[in-house]
Motif scaffolding. Structure first.
Motif, mmCIF file in Angstrom:
data_model
loop_
_atom_site.group_PDB
_atom_site.id
_atom_site.type_symbol
_atom_site.label_atom_id
_atom_site.label_comp_id
_atom_site.label_asym_id
_atom_site.label_seq_id
_atom_site.Cartn_x
_atom_site.Cartn_y
_atom_site.Cartn_z
ATOM 1 N N ILE A 1 -13.132 24.313 9.660
ATOM 2 C CA ILE A 1 -12.582 24.076 8.394
ATOM 3 C C ILE A 1 -13.567 24.078 7.337
ATOM 4 N N ASP A 2 -13.400 24.785 5.999
ATOM 5 C CA ASP A 2 -14.128 24.600 5.129
ATOM 6 C C ASP A 2 -14.560 23.277 4.151
ATOM 7 N N GLY A 3 -13.396 22.471 4.220
ATOM 8 C CA GLY A 3 -13.643 21.392 3.360
ATOM 9 C C GLY A 3 -12.429 20.443 3.690
ATOM 10 N N VAL A 4 -12.387 19.200 3.246
ATOM 11 C CA VAL A 4 -11.458 18.170 3.369
ATOM 12 C C VAL A 4 -11.108 17.440 1.872
ATOM 13 N N ILE A 5 -9.906 17.008 1.580
ATOM 14 C CA ILE A 5 -9.747 16.275 0.308
ATOM 15 C C ILE A 5 -9.534 14.905 0.765
ATOM 16 N N ALA A 6 -10.043 13.945 0.406
ATOM 17 C CA ALA A 6 -9.708 12.602 0.731
ATOM 18 C C ALA A 6 -9.487 11.823 -0.660
ATOM 19 N N THR A 7 -8.364 11.230 -1.180
ATOM 20 C CA THR A 7 -6.986 11.302 -0.118
ATOM 21 C C THR A 7 -5.783 11.764 -1.125
ATOM 22 N N ASN A 8 -4.794 11.596 -0.257
ATOM 23 C CA ASN A 8 -3.289 11.708 -0.903
ATOM 24 C C ASN A 8 -3.153 10.486 -1.520
ATOM 25 N N THR A 9 -1.735 10.119 -1.731
ATOM 26 C CA THR A 9 -1.304 8.595 -1.941
ATOM 27 C C THR A 9 -1.091 7.771 -0.851
ATOM 28 N N THR A 10 -0.941 6.527 -1.003
ATOM 29 C CA THR A 10 -0.771 5.601 0.060
ATOM 30 C C THR A 10 0.721 5.018 0.205
ATOM 31 N N ILE A 11 0.973 4.638 1.311
ATOM 32 C CA ILE A 11 2.157 3.777 1.542
ATOM 33 C C ILE A 11 2.052 2.297 1.374
ATOM 34 N N SER A 12 0.710 1.905 1.364
ATOM 35 C CA SER A 12 0.469 0.554 1.235
ATOM 36 C C SER A 12 0.843 -0.223 -0.187
ATOM 37 N N ARG A 13 1.111 -1.316 -0.003
ATOM 38 C CA ARG A 13 1.449 -1.940 -1.200
ATOM 39 C C ARG A 13 0.707 -3.282 -1.443
ATOM 40 N N ASP A 14 -0.458 -3.447 -0.869
ATOM 41 C CA ASP A 14 -1.399 -4.579 -1.030
ATOM 42 C C ASP A 14 -1.894 -4.819 -2.049
ATOM 43 N N LYS A 15 -2.202 -3.814 -2.968
ATOM 44 C CA LYS A 15 -2.718 -4.125 -4.383
ATOM 45 C C LYS A 15 -1.621 -4.234 -5.546
ATOM 46 N N VAL A 16 -0.408 -4.195 -4.987
ATOM 47 C CA VAL A 16 0.375 -4.017 -6.406
ATOM 48 C C VAL A 16 1.553 -5.053 -5.993
ATOM 49 N N GLN A 17 1.421 -6.110 -5.137
ATOM 50 C CA GLN A 17 2.451 -7.227 -4.925
ATOM 51 C C GLN A 17 2.740 -7.883 -6.431
ATOM 52 N N GLY A 18 4.249 -7.889 -6.433
ATOM 53 C CA GLY A 18 4.649 -8.626 -7.533
ATOM 54 C C GLY A 18 4.838 -7.539 -8.703
ATOM 55 N N VAL A 19 4.265 -6.432 -8.746
ATOM 56 C CA VAL A 19 4.246 -5.417 -9.855
ATOM 57 C C VAL A 19 5.680 -4.992 -9.842
ATOM 58 N N ARG A 20 6.112 -4.656 -11.151
ATOM 59 C CA ARG A 20 7.543 -4.077 -11.266
ATOM 60 C C ARG A 20 7.219 -2.670 -10.558
ATOM 61 N N TYR A 21 8.429 -2.119 -9.905
ATOM 62 C CA TYR A 21 8.470 -1.072 -9.300
ATOM 63 C C TYR A 21 7.583 -0.881 -7.882
ATOM 64 N N ALA A 22 6.943 -1.941 -7.695
ATOM 65 C CA ALA A 22 6.110 -2.030 -6.466
ATOM 66 C C ALA A 22 7.118 -1.781 -4.947
ATOM 67 N N GLU A 23 8.048 -2.047 -5.268
ATOM 68 C CA GLU A 23 9.086 -1.935 -3.919
ATOM 69 C C GLU A 23 9.421 -0.727 -3.686
ATOM 70 N N GLN A 24 9.568 0.234 -4.930
ATOM 71 C CA GLN A 24 10.040 1.596 -4.853
ATOM 72 C C GLN A 24 9.397 2.248 -3.749
ATOM 73 N N GLN A 25 10.178 3.042 -2.876
ATOM 74 C CA GLN A 25 9.607 3.972 -1.671
ATOM 75 C C GLN A 25 8.863 5.116 -2.258
ATOM 76 N N GLY A 26 7.859 5.520 -1.561
ATOM 77 C CA GLY A 26 7.015 6.935 -2.089
ATOM 78 C C GLY A 26 5.462 6.341 -2.071
ATOM 79 N N GLY A 27 4.652 7.427 -2.548
ATOM 80 C CA GLY A 27 3.363 7.353 -2.523
ATOM 81 C C GLY A 27 2.718 6.707 -3.852
#
Length: 341
Positions: free
Chosen positions: A236-262
């Motif tokens: 394969i010719d290349g790789v993109i790092a990265t897509n979105t994360t499912i982790s919420r470690d960095k946004v605890q307590g932030v509005r909308y942090a509980e929303q599902q998604g990347g």
């Protein structure tokens, strides 16, 4: 400066409405204004392609290739459109896009909403842009994961002649079971079939179009190593790092942090950059890494190159910083290294 004036209006709108308005504005600008040019920098050769600068647009902003010419006026060294699927699909129910301005983050659960590969192909054909264009491909939500390769192969066949490179997106968290394709056996089968199709299409069209894999930040060291091994094994010719994360470690307590998604933007920067560094070590220069995830200023763009990336891509940072971010990142990544991979 113009974006600084427009941002309060855009941020007063629902996030997806603002996105649609921005795309429509870029569409008009691309049709009525002079053709855009990449910002000047030391060119770099990656995957056999000559990039006028190292800063590109990540997939997701223009899923259907509707605003290619308008986006080209921002000075990017390359553009990536999509993700596109074989058949049109509406994606997940709205609301599905949320701003987290306190942390310069975005959560989305769009679900590969797009008009289908045939519409994207028509839009690319109609565009005046002749720079480097990546086309990002995915699978329809109702295609069984066991048949996912069929969707990727169908898209590859249709976009091959128009793309500078093709990105295989197996890392969105918003299509059920998609990330299973990052598993060792599933990935081996998918890459093997894609590589065989690429070789056939190269003979058919008389030109070689690089294949790139886009992976998630939510991978452990063993998974990164397995992916690197598969990339090398299948050439394969290349790789993109990265897509979105499912982790919420960095946004605890932030509005909308509980929303599902990347989650994208600044909160994913550290995890994404760590994956870049791990991939660079595991690949040992055999293929280039394109870094996306959390680039919001010159420092974060430079950090991606310092981690070993050859190119960088922007998306969420543009929402908060506007087009001026492109020039800032071009200057930060213009180091005269020239050919890298």
């Amino acid at each position: 400066m113009l974006y600084d004036l427009a941002r309060p209006l855009l941020f007063s709108l629902d996030a997806e409405t603002a996105h649609e308005f921005t795309l429509a504005t870029l569409n008009v600008a691309g049709r009525v204004l002079p053709r855009g040019k990449p910002l000047a920098a030391e060119p770099v050769r990656v995957m056999g392609l000559d990039f006028p600068n190292r800063v590109g647009l990540a997939a997701g902003l223009d899923k259907n290739g509707e605003a290619i010419d308008g986006l080209a006026r921002m000075g990017f060294g390359f553009l990536e459109i999509g993700t596109v699927t074989p058949r049109p699909q509406p994606g997940n129910p709205r609301p599905r896009l949320f701003r987290l301005p306190e942390v310069r983050g975005i959560i989305n659960r769009m679900g590969f909403n797009n008009h289908g590969v045939d519409v994207l192909v028509a839009n690319v054909r109609a565009a005046k842009y002749r720079g480097i264009l990546g086309i990002n491909i995915g699978k329809n939500f109702d295609t069984a994961i066991e048949r996912a390769a069929d969707d990727y192969l169908a898209c590859l066949d249709k976009v091959y002649a128009l793309a500078s490179y093709v990105t295989v997106n197996i890392s969105s968290p918003n299509t059920a079971n998609l990330r299973q394709l990052q598993g060792e056996s599933e990935l081996d089968d998918l890459l093997g079939r894609l590589k065989a199709s690429q070789e056939r299409l190269a003979d058919q069209h008389g030109r070689y179009v690089p294949l790139v894999l886009k992976i998630a930040p939510d991978l452990d060291d063993a998974q990164v190593t397995n992916i690197a091994d598969a990339l090398r094994r299948h050439r394969i010719d290349g790789v993109i790092a990265t897509n979105t994360t499912i982790s919420r470690d960095k946004v605890q307590g932030v509005r909308y942090a509980e929303q599902q998604g990347g989650l994208s933007g600044a909160p994913v920067f550290e995890a994404s950059t760590a994956v870049v560094a791990k991939l660079v070590r595991a690949l040992a220069g055999e293929l280039p890494v394109i870094a996306a995830g959390g680039i919001t200023d010159a420092r974060s763009a430079r950090a991606k190159l310092d981690a070993g990336a050859a190119l960088v891509q922007l998306y969420s940072g543009l929402i908060y910083r506007g087009p001026g971010l492109v020039g800032e990142c071009v200057r930060a990544t213009d180091d005269g290294r020239g050919t890298t991979a």
